[in-house]
Design an enzyme around this catalytic site. Structure first.
Site, short mmCIF file in Angstrom:
data_model
loop_
_atom_site.label_atom_id
_atom_site.label_comp_id
_atom_site.label_asym_id
_atom_site.label_seq_id
_atom_site.Cartn_x
_atom_site.Cartn_y
_atom_site.Cartn_z
N HIS A 143 0.88 -1.16 0.00
CA HIS A 143 0.00 0.00 0.00
C HIS A 143 0.92 1.21 0.00
CE1 HIS A 143 -3.56 2.27 0.43
NE2 HIS A 143 -3.46 2.57 1.70
N ASP A 165 -6.25 -2.11 2.88
CA ASP A 165 -6.04 -1.41 1.60
C ASP A 165 -4.87 -2.09 0.91
OD1 ASP A 165 -7.93 0.22 2.61
OD2 ASP A 165 -6.81 2.08 2.46
N ASP A 197 -11.02 -4.29 -0.54
CA ASP A 197 -10.88 -2.86 -0.86
C ASP A 197 -11.40 -2.55 -2.27
OD1 ASP A 197 -9.84 -0.35 -1.50
OD2 ASP A 197 -7.73 -0.96 -1.40
N HIS A 372 -3.96 1.89 -4.24
CA HIS A 372 -5.02 0.87 -4.28
C HIS A 372 -4.98 0.12 -5.61
CE1 HIS A 372 -7.01 2.63 -0.71
NE2 HIS A 372 -6.53 3.76 -1.19
#
Length: 559
Positions: A143, A165, A197, A372
């Protein structure tokens, strides 16, 4: 593991984070045990006048406080840890997080005076925890902040996985590779439900690697003739490392401005997540003593926030640093939806000062990549986990919807995909899932030191005041015979300019006087009736004359 009670069922629900970006808080409950994942905040929407931040409503957890076994933290971003100081004040439960996440949390708890009272447990990707009848294990993800993990909760019904995430970055800046092998192992053991996510579920393809940005920074730093200002999210530690590396390569010194940026750089370098060579950092006061082409200023304000360092520099109100003609400003972040206007305003102001600004869609591929995963990565996660039931989380409704469609594409039956709102529950019993009852969930608004004391009624009043202003009517009545002794005096703020509206206010004065006389002649003397009648009569008159509805506040005194 304790035996399954026939009455017990698995409940999965969100108190924040679905149908919105921010304030992430997800709960998994089995019988008398609740495990919470994350406790974030979000920033207020435009109509939330005067509100500083918004946190989830934890009423359900407070009612069941003896069942809450702890809060597991997936990573250290504000939308996942920012609500903790408020939540822990009311619900003192253990928190579990990785080294950097706990470092950032401890800083918040220190400011809130909660550090001594909060049980903090350090975890890593190899930790296993027993939380009532559930067992938690973790797996490493990529991330935009180091030390991010996903969670696998072993429950009596089966395994529930929360991805945190994530993206799949095969060349991560800090060499913390996502543990695909462990994810595949979890998938092969069987996943009952996956919470994943959805932020970039609308974006096709793959999210580029963070390491691409380093080369771009280096070439921009080399070509800049004067100082370089880089604005990014304070918590994007990988991005900060790339700025440091590029500064080293181009023989520039770095100064850090903006409170949150100074905090994060301090904590991350102390814990070993930032590698800053000796002598690289200088104080803001030293910037003007060095040649302009030897300086990089690392700053907050990539979202155009009114009080941030970059915005203050753009308005020439920063105490220590001014933007000079010829400076290069790099905004290394995309605007969060709703902030485009603020970013645009800041870019305009920087350009007026003569700066060259690199920002927005035209340059974004070079100086910003998302933290993301895009559609192909989301499909990869779904294929690794092969869940029986799928609950898209972390995103606005359209993102959850797109993510649900991706689930269908990889073969999850449509009826096994649950698109939920905050407070909706998914109940699983005997391996069968269905939509359950609703749990109270909503926004708790924080204004200054007040938590939750500003609700819809106060916001409605603020909106009214901001649109049509206020009229205060002050009247003093005699206690003996109820006659008007002084007034009515009318005070106007934000309604009309008094000097140009004397006629209107004199007429308003006459209406108040005649309304009061009429009521007294009818022997009406309760204050509530007097106030209501004055309000109604005056409101009607002002609307006829101006088509505005100011707030009318009658103040009646007796002498």
């Amino acid at each position: 593991m304790s035996k399954k009670n026939n009455q017990d069922k698995l409940l999965i629900f969100a108190l924040g984070g679905v149908g919105e970006i921010g304030k992430n808080m997800y709960c998994i409950q089995y019988g008398n045990d609740i495990v919470v994942v994350d406790a974030g905040l979000k920033f207020p929407e435009e109509e939330m006048l005067g509100i500083d931040v918004v946190i989830p409503d934890i009423g359900y957890l407070l009612e069941n406080r003896d069942k809450v076994r702890g809060i597991l933290l997936t990573h250290g971003h504000e939308d996942h840890i920012g609500g903790l100081p408020y939540v822990l004040k009311q619900l003192n439960v253990p928190i579990y997080g990785t080294k950097l996440t706990l470092g950032l949390v401890e800083n918040k708890l220190k400011e809130a005076g909660l550090l001594g009272d909060t049980k903090r447990h350090l975890i890593n990707e190899d930790t296993t925890l027993t939380l009532g009848v559930m067992k938690a294990s973790f797996f490493r993800t990529n991330h935009s902040i180091p030390d991010s993990v996903g969670v696998c909760l072993e429950t009596p019904e089966g395994n529930v996985v929360h991805t945190g995430d994530f993206k799949f970055d095969h060349t991560p800046v800090n060499d913390q590779f996502a543990d695909l092998q462990k994810m595949a192992e979890i998938g092969s053991r069987g996943v009952l439900a996956l919470l994943s996510d959805s932020t970039n579920a609308e974006r096709a393809g793959y999210t580029p690697s963070e390491s691409n940005i380093g080369k771009e920074f280096e070439s921009l730093f080399r070509s800049a003739k004067q100082r370089v200002v880089v604005a990014t999210f304070a918590s994007n530690v990988h991005r900060i490392q790339q700025v440091i590396n590029a500064a080293v390569e181009t023989r520039r010194k770095i100064t850090v401005i903006g409170r949150s940026m100074v905090n994060v750089v301090g904590i991350a370098s102390e814990l070993g997540y930032l590698n800053i060579p000796e002598g690289m950092l200088i104080e803001p006061e030293e910037v003007n003593k060095l040649p302009a082409d030897r300086v990089v200023i690392l700053s907050t304000g990539s979202q155009g926030e009114p009080m941030s360092a970059l915005t203050r520099m753009a308005r020439s109100t920063h105490r220590k640093v001014d933007i000079l003609p010829g400076d290069t400003v790099i905004i290394a972040a995309t605007p969060i939806p709703g902030n485009e206007k603020y970013v645009g305003r800041t870019v305009d102001e920087l350009m007026r000062l003569g700066a060259s600004v690199i920002y927005g869609p035209g340059s974004i591929s070079g100086v910003h990549v998302s933290g993301h995963g895009s559609q192909e990565e989301l499909k990869l996660m779904l294929n690794l986990m092969k869940p029986e039931y799928f609950i898209p989380i972390h995103g606005e409704y359209r993102m959850l919807r797109h993510h649900g469609l991706l689930g269908e594409q990889i073969g999850i039956p449509k009826e096994n995909i649950f698109l939920i709102d905050n407070g909706d529950t998914v109940e699983i019993q005997g391996g069968v899932a269905r939509k359950g009852g609703k749990i109270p969930a909503g926004n708790v608004l924080i204004d200054g030191l007040g938590v939750g004391d500003v609700g819809n009624i106060v916001l409605r009043d603020r909106k009214l005041l901001s649109q049509d202003g206020i009229l205060v009517v002050v009247v003093t009545l005699s206690k003996q015979d109820g006659t008007i002794m002084s007034g009515p005096d009318i005070i106007s703020r934000g309604f009309v300019y008094v000097r140009e509206s004397e006629g209107l206010l004199e007429e308003a004065n006459r209406i108040v006087t005649s309304t009061l006389h009429k009521l007294m002649n009818d022997n009406v003397n309760e204050w509530a009736s007097l106030k209501t009648n004055v309000k109604d009569a005056l409101g009607r008159f002002l609307y006829e004359q101006t088509r505005r509805r100011p707030m009318i506040l009658p103040i009646i005194m007796e002498v």
